[in-house]
Motif scaffolding. Structure first.
Motif, PDB file in Angstrom:
ATOM      1  N   THR A 106      27.030   2.860  -4.922  1.00  0.00           N
ATOM      2  CA  THR A 106      28.215   3.690  -4.750  1.00  0.00           C
ATOM      3  C   THR A 106      29.270   2.956  -3.929  1.00  0.00           C
ATOM      4  O   THR A 106      28.971   2.398  -2.877  1.00  0.00           O
ATOM      5  N   HIS A 130      36.623   6.349  -6.523  1.00  0.00           N
ATOM      6  CA  HIS A 130      36.666   6.242  -7.984  1.00  0.00           C
ATOM      7  C   HIS A 130      38.115   6.055  -8.401  1.00  0.00           C
ATOM      8  O   HIS A 130      39.002   6.795  -7.954  1.00  0.00           O
ATOM      9  N   GLU A 146      32.564  11.795 -14.498  1.00  0.00           N
ATOM     10  CA  GLU A 146      32.032  11.115 -13.317  1.00  0.00           C
ATOM     11  C   GLU A 146      31.281  12.106 -12.420  1.00  0.00           C
ATOM     12  O   GLU A 146      31.682  13.267 -12.276  1.00  0.00           O
ATOM     13  N   ASN A 147      30.184  11.643 -11.828  1.00  0.00           N
ATOM     14  CA  ASN A 147      29.418  12.490 -10.912  1.00  0.00           C
ATOM     15  C   ASN A 147      30.012  12.371  -9.504  1.00  0.00           C
ATOM     16  O   ASN A 147      29.635  11.515  -8.719  1.00  0.00           O
ATOM     17  N   PHE A 148      30.972  13.241  -9.182  1.00  0.00           N
ATOM     18  CA  PHE A 148      31.671  13.161  -7.910  1.00  0.00           C
ATOM     19  C   PHE A 148      30.817  13.726  -6.779  1.00  0.00           C
ATOM     20  O   PHE A 148      29.913  14.530  -7.016  1.00  0.00           O
ATOM     21  N   TYR A 149      31.114  13.324  -5.542  1.00  0.00           N
ATOM     22  CA  TYR A 149      30.356  13.818  -4.394  1.00  0.00           C
ATOM     23  C   TYR A 149      31.300  14.008  -3.206  1.00  0.00           C
ATOM     24  O   TYR A 149      32.446  13.525  -3.204  1.00  0.00           O
ATOM     25  N   GLN A 171      34.146  11.573  -1.319  1.00  0.00           N
ATOM     26  CA  GLN A 171      34.489  10.442  -2.186  1.00  0.00           C
ATOM     27  C   GLN A 171      36.012  10.408  -2.340  1.00  0.00           C
ATOM     28  O   GLN A 171      36.661  11.449  -2.473  1.00  0.00           O
ATOM     29  N   LEU A 218      39.482   9.407  -4.372  1.00  0.00           N
ATOM     30  CA  LEU A 218      39.953   9.281  -5.748  1.00  0.00           C
ATOM     31  C   LEU A 218      41.335   8.652  -5.733  1.00  0.00           C
ATOM     32  O   LEU A 218      42.222   9.099  -4.995  1.00  0.00           O
ATOM     33  N   VAL A 252      37.480  14.169  -1.938  1.00  0.00           N
ATOM     34  CA  VAL A 252      36.759  15.356  -2.400  1.00  0.00           C
ATOM     35  C   VAL A 252      36.280  16.152  -1.183  1.00  0.00           C
ATOM     36  O   VAL A 252      35.514  15.644  -0.366  1.00  0.00           O
ATOM     37  N   LYS A 287      32.648  20.496  -3.931  1.00  0.00           N
ATOM     38  CA  LYS A 287      32.331  20.378  -5.364  1.00  0.00           C
ATOM     39  C   LYS A 287      31.416  21.509  -5.776  1.00  0.00           C
ATOM     40  O   LYS A 287      30.408  21.779  -5.121  1.00  0.00           O
ATOM     41  N   LEU A 312      36.583  21.128  -8.493  1.00  0.00           N
ATOM     42  CA  LEU A 312      36.653  20.142  -7.414  1.00  0.00           C
ATOM     43  C   LEU A 312      37.791  20.532  -6.481  1.00  0.00           C
ATOM     44  O   LEU A 312      38.891  20.834  -6.938  1.00  0.00           O
TER      45      LEU A 312
END
Length: 464
Positions: free
Chosen positions: A171, A175, A209-212, A215, A217, A228, A231, A236
């Motif tokens: 990771t 992103h 995309e598997n956002f967390y 994170q 952007l 983020v 979620k 989001l």
């Protein structure tokens, strides 16, 4: 399960030093410890180094199973592993193999070093237990090659603590979207919370995309940059930051040179984030940003009381006592990167050395050895753990569990500069915490893309 379906794992010494309770990690399969491994553990347990503690833990774990009323015949045959709460699936057996009694055969290696004796043990067990699978487990790459060359069919690394198979999948903490992020975003709701703007966007409009949590952007074509906040399965929640705003953050006179440093600086200065993990190549600004943000938060903002700087020093346990001075003075050779950073931060002052001494006193900057952090509870401090790519997962856990109320931990490291004999980029403790903490709302991870130290350093990073 049939006897032939259960594998026989032969463990090398370095496996037990890496994970002292590794004997419980093989589920229903059987584990064999060659006598040579016990001898190596005996030689290591009295050394004045961290590894000696792991050797003693491994020896005690073996004694708990094989000690007491166990007969020599039972130890050779295999003693059933006891139930443990944290290893509930371990139900195989543990045995000791007297490899010194093995006679040399035409297929065995010369009996002149410990590695060869352990390989010969695996070869012998492979022969007498055929067709049962016998697996030699070692973290020594060269020993794995020798074992394969000697005729052992199954040779493996010990990877129960490995969370990813390839460092390329680690990771990055952010992103990047192609084009303009706001194109084709039709269902966006925006709220203002004081100075902050929060957008709520349906997940299906953002992408697969598997956002967390936490994170970052960014996109290629606009000023968009967000973090983020929350979620759910449908939406989001994004904190709008903006690239221009991030690039103008100021901490102790330092401003970000690129958007990656801007994201790192935002995370470092956010008191709601307790753990910041900085990774990236040499010269990307990890230590400089961490130190500048720490000074800003301690001296200017008064959010914390002191700065504690520590790092992994492999040989320090043996040599620190022979160096003159206090603990801080003894640590100075290993923490030169920090003092270099302080010099950079104050190079334009009228009296740079006087400024450094004043700030180190004002910010209560302390240099501590990682070996003396065990048992402490650190309150209201900024802790900078530098060069932590050389730490194992258990060592980093020891450090993180020292952090008390109101303390911020900054971990930094470069996975291409691992000095440990038994760690790789995918088994490093730094990789471990990046993956383990990515869904924790109190942590942020940023990969600092790009070398900003100098054009010479940048060219070297890209071409050497």
């Amino acid at each position: 399960m049939e006897q032939d379906d259960r594998k026989l794992f032969v463990l090398d010494t370095n496996v037990l030093l890496h994970e002292p309770l590794a004997i419980y990690s093989f589920k229903e399969h059987d584990v064999v410890i060659p006598m040579t491994v016990l001898e190596e553990l005996d030689q290591i347990k009295d050394r004045k180094r961290d590894v000696s503690r792991d050797a003693r833990v491994a020896i005690r774990a073996l004694e708990d199973i094989l000690g007491g009323k166990t007969t020599p015949e039972q130890i050779l045959q295999g003693v059933k592993l006891p139930r443990r709460e944290d290893h509930g699936d371990a139900c195989g057996t543990l045995s000791i193999f007297p490899d010194h009694q093995l006679e040399m055969t035409h297929a065995s290696l010369p009996d002149n070093n410990n590695d060869n004796r352990i390989i010969n043990t695996a070869l012998h067990l492979q022969k007498i237990h055929k067709p049962r699978n016998v697996v030699l487990v070692t973290k020594d790459i060269n020993m794995r090659l020798k074992a394969k060359g000697a005729g052992i069919k199954l040779v493996e690394d010990y990877r129960t603590d490995q969370l990813i198979d390839d460092i390329r999948f680690l990771t990055t903490g952010f992103h990047q979207f192609k084009g303009d992020f706001w194109e084709r975003k039709e269902h966006v709701s925006t709220e203002s919370h004081g100075r902050h703007t929060v957008h709520t966007i349906p997940v299906k409009e953002v992408g697969d995309e598997n956002f967390y949590i936490n994170q970052y952007l960014i996109d290629e074509d606009s000023n968009f940059c967000a973090r983020v906040l929350e979620k759910t399965s449908d939406d989001l929640k994004l904190l709008d930051l903006g690239k221009d705003r991030l690039l103008n953050i100021d901490a102790w006179g330092i401003r970000p040179k690129n958007i990656y440093q801007g994201m790192a600086m935002q995370a470092l200065l956010d008191p709601e984030i307790d753990l910041v993990i900085l990774t990236g190549p040499a010269g990307c600004g990890k230590t400089l940003l961490a130190m500048a943000a720490a000074l800003e938060m301690v001296v200017e903002r008064g959010l914390y009381d002191k700065i504690i700087v520590t790092r992994n020093t492999p040989e320090i346990a043996e040599s620190i006592g022979f160096l003159p001075g206090t603990e801080e003075e003894k640590m100075t050779p290993w923490l030169a990167a920090i003092t270099d950073t302080l010099e950079v931060l104050h190079k334009n002052d009228v009296n740079p050395s006087g400024s450094m001494n004043y700030i180190m006193d004002k910010a209560n900057v302390q240099f501590k050895s990682i070996n003396f952090m065990r048992g402490r509870s650190i309150q209201n401090s900024v802790v900078i753990l530098d060069e932590c790519q050389n730490l194992t997962a258990s060592q980093i856990k020891t450090m993180i569990t020292r952090m008390g109320e109101g303390t911020k931990l900054i971990c930094s490291g470069n996975l291409s500069q691992i000095d440990s004999n038994y760690l790789t980029a995918v088994t490093s403790g730094l990789t471990y915490i990046v993956e383990r903490f990515k869904d924790f709302e109190g942590s942020a991870n940023i990969y600092l893309n790009g070398v900003v130290r100098s054009r010479l350093a940048e060219f070297a990073e890209e071409n050497l």
